[in-house]
Design an enzyme around this catalytic site. Structure first.
Site, PDB file in Angstrom:
ATOM      1  N   THR A   1      65.342  42.619   3.179  1.00 33.28           N
ATOM      2  CA  THR A   1      65.512  41.535   4.156  1.00 33.28           C
ATOM      3  C   THR A   1      64.283  41.466   5.046  1.00 33.28           C
ATOM      4  O   THR A   1      63.870  42.468   5.634  1.00 33.28           O
ATOM      5  CB  THR A   1      66.776  41.781   5.011  1.00 33.28           C
ATOM      6  OG1 THR A   1      67.897  41.799   4.136  1.00 33.28           O
ATOM      7  CG2 THR A   1      66.969  40.688   6.049  1.00 33.28           C
TER       8      THR A   1
ATOM      9  N   HIS B   1      69.399  33.838   7.327  1.00 33.78           N
ATOM     10  CA  HIS B   1      70.288  34.901   7.805  1.00 33.78           C
ATOM     11  C   HIS B   1      71.594  34.307   8.360  1.00 33.78           C
ATOM     12  O   HIS B   1      72.120  34.767   9.371  1.00 33.78           O
ATOM     13  CB  HIS B   1      69.574  35.721   8.891  1.00 33.78           C
ATOM     14  CG  HIS B   1      69.903  37.179   8.860  1.00 33.78           C
ATOM     15  ND1 HIS B   1      69.061  38.137   8.358  1.00 33.78           N
ATOM     16  CD2 HIS B   1      70.998  37.863   9.266  1.00 33.78           C
ATOM     17  CE1 HIS B   1      69.616  39.332   8.470  1.00 33.78           C
ATOM     18  NE2 HIS B   1      70.807  39.198   9.015  1.00 33.78           N
TER      19      HIS B   1
ATOM     20  N   LYS C   1      64.544  38.643   0.658  1.00 34.10           N
ATOM     21  CA  LYS C   1      65.533  37.787   1.346  1.00 34.10           C
ATOM     22  C   LYS C   1      65.030  37.361   2.727  1.00 34.10           C
ATOM     23  O   LYS C   1      64.451  38.175   3.441  1.00 34.10           O
ATOM     24  CB  LYS C   1      66.841  38.579   1.498  1.00 34.10           C
ATOM     25  CG  LYS C   1      67.925  37.872   2.284  1.00 34.10           C
ATOM     26  CD  LYS C   1      69.251  38.609   2.168  1.00 34.10           C
ATOM     27  CE  LYS C   1      70.361  37.885   2.885  1.00 34.10           C
ATOM     28  NZ  LYS C   1      70.360  38.091   4.328  1.00 34.10           N
TER      29      LYS C   1
ATOM     30  N   TYR D   1      66.764  47.329   5.177  1.00 37.57           N
ATOM     31  CA  TYR D   1      66.043  46.962   6.390  1.00 37.57           C
ATOM     32  C   TYR D   1      64.919  47.958   6.554  1.00 37.57           C
ATOM     33  O   TYR D   1      65.128  49.156   6.335  1.00 37.57           O
ATOM     34  CB  TYR D   1      66.954  47.047   7.620  1.00 37.57           C
ATOM     35  CG  TYR D   1      67.807  45.824   7.831  1.00 37.57           C
ATOM     36  CD1 TYR D   1      67.237  44.566   7.916  1.00 37.57           C
ATOM     37  CD2 TYR D   1      69.180  45.938   7.967  1.00 37.57           C
ATOM     38  CE1 TYR D   1      68.016  43.445   8.122  1.00 37.57           C
ATOM     39  CE2 TYR D   1      69.969  44.820   8.169  1.00 37.57           C
ATOM     40  CZ  TYR D   1      69.375  43.578   8.249  1.00 37.57           C
ATOM     41  OH  TYR D   1      70.146  42.466   8.454  1.00 37.57           O
TER      42      TYR D   1
ATOM     43  N   SER E   1      74.865  46.364   2.399  1.00 37.22           N
ATOM     44  CA  SER E   1      73.920  46.309   3.520  1.00 37.22           C
ATOM     45  C   SER E   1      73.500  47.716   3.948  1.00 37.22           C
ATOM     46  O   SER E   1      74.303  48.648   3.909  1.00 37.22           O
ATOM     47  CB  SER E   1      74.601  45.598   4.692  1.00 37.22           C
ATOM     48  OG  SER E   1      73.878  45.786   5.881  1.00 37.22           O
TER      49      SER E   1
END
Ligand code: GLV
Length: 388
Positions: A156, A276, A252, A130, A107
């Site tokens: 994402t 999520h 995603k 992100y 992440s």
């Protein structure tokens, strides 16, 4: 080592050993948690067709995701703050995944940095991005993932703004925890976690702290996302990120067929049907119910994966039988990590593989390629019939 026969065993140990704020962070959905619950309970509405007198020798759960060989069609999902669940959590989870032969996704909001994980592993992992307002930071982040030889960028798309999880606000979630009285009382009972953390490589957001300027509180996920995440993200920007990366891209957070068609247009290598883990739009459809419409729309043109709700090998098998080419586990591996570090993640993967393998055999199939929708009994209207 305790006898682990199911993911719930790991969850029980995880809950005992991990500070409340991090357990709550993992085990929450947004608002009423309806979507969080239904992500898992909707799997229970699908039934297997047991078949008998079928040769069960030479079975294999091996498959491929985005052209990479996988020991089973299960990747470790990107989970923020994993290194707060257990010291050096991202490194430990990545190592367990590598040894097991499944992809690990790091992440952006990890504790161990891209470089830490690259140094501790030998095979490429995937990096989750992100999008943030600071374009220079994003460019550098992408360059860092390239330098670390990450083999896919997972972008994402469902978190430009954070869905409210009540417990995180009440607990004052931060990485590392702030020395408030409540935290000190809770941490005093988590000595094993504390000793581990004393020796951890990092206790802050490793991809961010030291790499970006002007953050008011880099320890506070809520404040950071509100301040930095890019509210203007759109498909043009997504296409630009894909170009900047130049390698395989997985999109995603897709739960609607119209968005799946857009993802196809920008040339995604795979999409992940995901809400999520029920942490963003509460009241959205569970991933497993959203999957059929998305497969109908784009399933023959792009690889479709599923995330959210998987807690067993039977869930994986159901998702694959419904048509997903791959699946992701987030909480299921975090339970293992928080319970027993790397060995716990391996235990979680083993539990899932065994459940999937035996269930597949009892359905009369010996390989993932042989698994299809006809091993399931799907109730009529499972995906829902909606007006207009
Ligand atoms: C971040 O990805 C979160 O769901 O907290």
């Amino acid at each position: 080592m305790p006898v682990i026969t199911e993911i719930e065993d790991l969850k029980r140990i995880y809950r005992r050993r991990t500070p409340k704020m991090f357990y709550d962070y993992c085990e929450s959905g947004s608002w009423t948690e309806q979507t969080f619950r239904e992500n898992s309970s909707d799997f229970d509405k699908l039934y297997f067709r047991q078949r008998i007198a079928v040769d069960m020798t030479d079975r294999s759960t091996a498959s491929q995701m985005i052209g990479e060989d996988v020991a089973m069609p299960v990747a470790l999902a990107p989970v923020g703050l994993t290194g707060m669940q257990h010291a050096d959590g991202e490194i430990k989870a990545a190592r367990a995944a590598e040894k097991f032969g499944v992809p690990f996704t790091l992440s952006t909001m990890s504790i161990n940095s891209i470089e830490d994980v690259a140094a501790a592993t030998t095979k490429p992992f995937w990096f989750q991005l992100y999008t943030m307002r600071d374009e220079d930071f994003i460019r550098r982040l992408i360059e860092r993932a390239k330098a670390a030889k990450c083999s896919a960028l997972v972008i994402t798309l469902d978190l430009q703004i954070l869905g409210q999880r009540h417990k995180d606000l009440k607990n004052g979630l931060s990485a590392p925890p702030k020395p408030t009285l409540m935290n000190m009382i809770n941490l005093a009972t988590k000595w094993r976690w504390g000793i581990g953390m004393l020796g951890a490589q990092r206790r802050e957001f490793g991809n961010i702290v030291g790499h970006v300027e002007g953050i008011s509180d880099a320890a506070d996920l809520g404040a950071w996302t509100a301040e930095q995440f890019d509210l203007t993200l759109d498909w043009t920007k997504i296409a630009k990120l894909k170009e900047m990366w130049g390698g395989k891209v997985i999109l995603k957070g897709i739960i609607d067929a119209e968005d799946a068609k857009m993802a196809l247009k920008v040339g995604a290598d795979a999409i992940i049907v995901s809400n999520h883990g029920g942490r963003q739009l509460d009241g959205a459809l569970s991933s497993i119910r959203a999957l059929p419409a998305i497969l109908d729309a784009v399933g023959d043109k792009v690889e479709v994966h599923l995330d959210s709700g998987i807690r067993s090998g039977q869930d994986v098998l159901k998702a694959v039988a419904m048509g997903a080419k791959g699946t992701y586990i987030g909480r299921a591996f975090v339970y293992g990590l928080g319970a027993m570090g790397e060995a716990g993640v391996t235990a979680a993967l083993e539990v899932i593989r065994k459940e999937m393998d035996i269930s597949m055999a009892l359905c009369g199939r010996r390989s993932i390629a042989e698994v299809s929708r006809d091993i399931l009994l799907v109730p009529e209207g499972f995906e829902g019939r909606w007006q207009g």
